[in-house]
Motif scaffolding. Sequence first.
Motif: not given
Length: 460
Positions: A92, A94, A102
């Motif tokens: 993702s 994140a 991230g």
Amino acid sequence: MEQELANLAATVAELEAKAAATGSIFSETFYYLTIPLMVLIHVGFLAYEMGASRSKNALASGIKNILAFAMIVPFFYYVGWWIYWAFPTGLSGAMGAMEISGFAYANEIASPTSPYMGPNLADQASGVFWGAFVLFAATTASILSGSVIERIQLTGFIVLAVVLGAFVWILAAAWGWHADGWLVTKLGYHDFGASGVVHMIAGFFALGVLLNLGPRIGKFNADGSANQLAGHSMPMTLIGLMLIIAGFWGFLMGCVIVPGEAWSWSGKIETSIYGTPMTMSGMTFNVLMAFAGGIIGAWMTTRDPFWMMSGALGGIISAAAGIDLWWPPLAFVIGFIGACMMPFVASFIERMKIDDAVGAFTVHGFLGLWGVIAVGIVGSGYPAMFGDADVIEISLMGQLGGAAVMALLGFVPGYAVSFLLKVTGMLRVPEAAEVLGLDLTKVPSSAYPESIHPSVSPAE
């Protein structure tokens, strides 16, 4: 009085600035020195693989190793380093709890356009850290290189080496060798010396490739029995293995976070990459004890010089995941057990008609697996990462889970990419070239021209 206090404060500030500068220069030099030490690993792999090849293939084996190293560097600059900082929490992108991961963070510090990715007088860390990780990446490619000698196409090998070194292993490092890595934060995975994130990944990747590449011509008979295709220089192979051991000290230095910097976990003591305390003194005890245990275990079970020196490397790999934790006699035992298992695993792989020319899967893949599991068996209950309270602990289930991820993350891309190369005709050299030798047909040159065309002096 006020003037004296002001002068004293100025003197203290000056001394603090000098101490900070000295500390920063020490830290920069420390990681800078890991790089030439780790280059010794590649000198070792070069000698090791060339010696393990038959003389007709010696130069071809060396050339592919050197080219893989060179090709990984720019790919790691443009992509690999960014992957490490972008994906610790998963695909993702994140940001993690430590706020050092991230997409946004990776773009800031690891994008090729970032001011941190080049000369920067305000940054004495990024270049040397990046350089150490490049050498880790190149190590994975060298592990693969030995297993596939004498029959792989150069182009196909370079593709595989770049996929492994600049994409696959660094994703594993993001997950299991980073303070925000989800394997660490959710499972308590501990792998100080990269038994899993380097050795398992490379070993299982090599296994996937070998299934598609197939054995060397003449390795197996019609009844399934195996022939020994001995290399042309056992002394060169043994010297290469010893150089890999020498380079391993730099490899393990690169796993240490030195104290006292803004990016350090501690101001007083060295830590692991997870922020857990350790000392290089303790690591020294354990490296040498695991080294000795590996040699003794391999010699007792095989009486073979090749496996004896492979046992030295295998002993360290077996202990590497927890080499910041072990009591030295325990490091010896873990290295000894790993080396004793090694020849039996190699024999099993051979019975499966898999031709792993230098035992790369056995030494790196299987013993890396053993090293990860050993931490779960013996180290359960120790803190897995930095923190004073409510810190996730190392556990056997966490280590088993991490090992499963490493095995799959290595094997699946290795098998998939090599299968695509096989389908497109880019994986294996033609049979005629393999029979004649890759030095003659692919380089083309000879490693030992005077042994084929002896020189004659004018007097003769």
